[in-house]
Design a protein around this motif. Structure first.
Motif, PDB file in Angstrom:
ATOM      1  N   THR A 143       0.865  -1.178   0.000  1.00  8.91           N
ATOM      2  CA  THR A 143       0.000   0.000   0.000  1.00  8.91           C
ATOM      3  C   THR A 143       0.901   1.228   0.000  1.00  8.91           C
ATOM      4  O   THR A 143       1.808   1.327   0.826  1.00  8.91           O
ATOM      5  CB  THR A 143      -0.910   0.015   1.248  1.00  8.91           C
ATOM      6  N   TRP A 144       0.653   2.129  -0.939  1.00 14.17           N
ATOM      7  CA  TRP A 144       1.476   3.325  -1.134  1.00 14.17           C
ATOM      8  C   TRP A 144       0.593   4.566  -1.088  1.00 14.17           C
ATOM      9  O   TRP A 144      -0.574   4.519  -1.482  1.00 14.17           O
ATOM     10  CB  TRP A 144       2.156   3.273  -2.506  1.00 14.17           C
ATOM     11  N   GLN A 145       1.164   5.676  -0.664  1.00 14.06           N
ATOM     12  CA  GLN A 145       0.454   6.950  -0.675  1.00 14.06           C
ATOM     13  C   GLN A 145       1.255   7.940  -1.509  1.00 14.06           C
ATOM     14  O   GLN A 145       2.476   8.055  -1.354  1.00 14.06           O
ATOM     15  CB  GLN A 145       0.277   7.496   0.740  1.00 14.06           C
ATOM     16  N   ARG A 146       0.537   8.657  -2.367  1.00 16.40           N
ATOM     17  CA  ARG A 146       1.199   9.636  -3.231  1.00 16.40           C
ATOM     18  C   ARG A 146       1.849  10.733  -2.383  1.00 16.40           C
ATOM     19  O   ARG A 146       1.267  11.213  -1.424  1.00 16.40           O
ATOM     20  CB  ARG A 146       0.203  10.275  -4.202  1.00 16.40           C
ATOM     21  N   ILE A 147       3.077  11.072  -2.740  1.00 16.18           N
ATOM     22  CA  ILE A 147       3.765  12.194  -2.112  1.00 16.18           C
ATOM     23  C   ILE A 147       3.516  13.400  -2.995  1.00 16.18           C
ATOM     24  O   ILE A 147       3.876  13.398  -4.167  1.00 16.18           O
ATOM     25  CB  ILE A 147       5.287  11.933  -1.981  1.00 16.18           C
ATOM     26  N   ASP A 148       2.887  14.386  -2.447  1.00 15.24           N
ATOM     27  CA  ASP A 148       2.539  15.575  -3.222  1.00 15.24           C
ATOM     28  C   ASP A 148       3.195  16.789  -2.583  1.00 15.24           C
ATOM     29  O   ASP A 148       2.571  17.588  -1.918  1.00 15.24           O
ATOM     30  CB  ASP A 148       1.021  15.744  -3.261  1.00 15.24           C
ATOM     31  N   ARG A 149       4.526  16.869  -2.748  1.00 19.17           N
ATOM     32  CA  ARG A 149       5.293  17.963  -2.162  1.00 19.17           C
ATOM     33  C   ARG A 149       6.309  18.466  -3.162  1.00 19.17           C
ATOM     34  O   ARG A 149       6.823  17.701  -3.967  1.00 19.17           O
ATOM     35  CB  ARG A 149       6.019  17.491  -0.909  1.00 19.17           C
ATOM     36  N   SER A 150       6.620  19.711  -3.039  1.00 25.17           N
ATOM     37  CA  SER A 150       7.624  20.265  -3.938  1.00 25.17           C
ATOM     38  C   SER A 150       9.019  19.975  -3.393  1.00 25.17           C
ATOM     39  O   SER A 150       9.201  19.737  -2.207  1.00 25.17           O
ATOM     40  CB  SER A 150       7.440  21.778  -4.098  1.00 25.17           C
ATOM     41  N   ILE A 151      10.001  20.041  -4.261  1.00 22.66           N
ATOM     42  CA  ILE A 151      11.390  19.828  -3.861  1.00 22.66           C
ATOM     43  C   ILE A 151      11.814  20.914  -2.871  1.00 22.66           C
ATOM     44  O   ILE A 151      12.606  20.678  -1.972  1.00 22.66           O
ATOM     45  CB  ILE A 151      12.330  19.759  -5.085  1.00 22.66           C
ATOM     46  N   ASP A 152      11.257  22.104  -3.000  1.00 23.35           N
ATOM     47  CA  ASP A 152      11.589  23.184  -2.066  1.00 23.35           C
ATOM     48  C   ASP A 152      11.165  22.824  -0.642  1.00 23.35           C
ATOM     49  O   ASP A 152      11.875  23.118   0.305  1.00 23.35           O
ATOM     50  CB  ASP A 152      10.931  24.498  -2.494  1.00 23.35           C
ATOM     51  N   ASP A 153      10.004  22.193  -0.483  1.00 26.69           N
ATOM     52  CA  ASP A 153       9.561  21.761   0.847  1.00 26.69           C
ATOM     53  C   ASP A 153      10.546  20.770   1.436  1.00 26.69           C
ATOM     54  O   ASP A 153      10.870  20.832   2.611  1.00 26.69           O
ATOM     55  CB  ASP A 153       8.183  21.101   0.784  1.00 26.69           C
ATOM     56  N   PHE A 154      11.032  19.840   0.618  1.00 26.37           N
ATOM     57  CA  PHE A 154      11.974  18.832   1.093  1.00 26.37           C
ATOM     58  C   PHE A 154      13.246  19.489   1.608  1.00 26.37           C
ATOM     59  O   PHE A 154      13.697  19.234   2.703  1.00 26.37           O
ATOM     60  CB  PHE A 154      12.311  17.837  -0.022  1.00 26.37           C
ATOM     61  N   PHE A 155      13.822  20.359   0.783  1.00 24.58           N
ATOM     62  CA  PHE A 155      15.074  21.004   1.184  1.00 24.58           C
ATOM     63  C   PHE A 155      14.860  21.883   2.405  1.00 24.58           C
ATOM     64  O   PHE A 155      15.691  21.929   3.294  1.00 24.58           O
ATOM     65  CB  PHE A 155      15.677  21.805   0.030  1.00 24.58           C
ATOM     66  N   GLU A 156      13.745  22.564   2.428  1.00 23.05           N
ATOM     67  CA  GLU A 156      13.485  23.446   3.558  1.00 23.05           C
ATOM     68  C   GLU A 156      13.427  22.654   4.863  1.00 23.05           C
ATOM     69  O   GLU A 156      14.043  23.023   5.851  1.00 23.05           O
ATOM     70  CB  GLU A 156      12.161  24.180   3.342  1.00 23.05           C
ATOM     71  N   GLU A 157      12.708  21.544   4.882  1.00 22.19           N
ATOM     72  CA  GLU A 157      12.538  20.775   6.112  1.00 22.19           C
ATOM     73  C   GLU A 157      13.736  19.897   6.432  1.00 22.19           C
ATOM     74  O   GLU A 157      14.199  19.869   7.565  1.00 22.19           O
ATOM     75  CB  GLU A 157      11.291  19.899   6.009  1.00 22.19           C
TER      76      GLU A 157
END
Length: 167
Positions: A143-157
């Motif tokens: 079971t998988w859930q779509r990741i709906d985030r921008s690359i900027d969110d990743f780097f920021e966090e």
């Protein structure tokens, strides 16, 4: 009509991974009950999947090539990774993986198929043919859930947050 390929394209995080022996025995959790995984489908037909147990042994050495036998076993048995091409059969709701590289070398140049089902941002994948796992033939259910985030969110966090904490 939207094609299943269009619905698959993107990045997915693993919610659960269960193997069900075809002999009717109890379900198995080969990567533990809280595995971590990422599945990516690109628009140009490539895919990659990585799944790991949370409780793998850390290496005593910081050199990835200098592991003890016990560390290597834990590392290998606690990780699934492969990548290659994929093709979607819309009529049967099946995705086929043409594996080009795999942590388990026997899967190289093999084809694996998964039955596809969606429920909102949740993707259900079930193996269409049993695979051999720890001496038993099983069907896998993921079971998988779509990741709906921008690359900027990743780097920021992740990156910037850790960098700031170090200062």
């Amino acid at each position: 009509m939207t094609s299943l390929k269009n619905e698959l394209v993107g990045t997915w995080k693993l919610l659960s991974y269960i193997e069900v022996p075809i002999g009717g025995d109890d379900s198995l959790f080969p990567m533990g009950k809280a595995p971590y995984g990422i599945l990516m489908y690109s628009p140009d037909g490539f895919m990659s999947v990585q799944i790991s147990k949370e409780e793998r042994l850390l290496y005593k050495s910081n050199d990835k090539m200098m592991a003890t036998q016990e560390e290597m076993v834990s590392s290998l048995q606690g990780y699934i990774a492969f990548c290659g091409r994929y093709k979607v059969d819309n009529n049967n709701a099946v995705v086929s993986y043409i594996i080009k590289s795999s942590l388990f070398p026997n899967w190289k140049n093999q084809i694996q198929r998964r039955k596809i089902d969606f429920e909102g941002d949740i993707l259900y994948l079930k193996s269409t043919e049993p695979i051999l796992s720890d001496g038993a033939y099983v069907n896998s259910y993921m079971t998988w859930q779509r990741i709906d985030r921008s690359i900027d969110d990743f780097f920021e966090e992740s990156v910037l947050g850790e960098y700031t904490a170090l200062k």
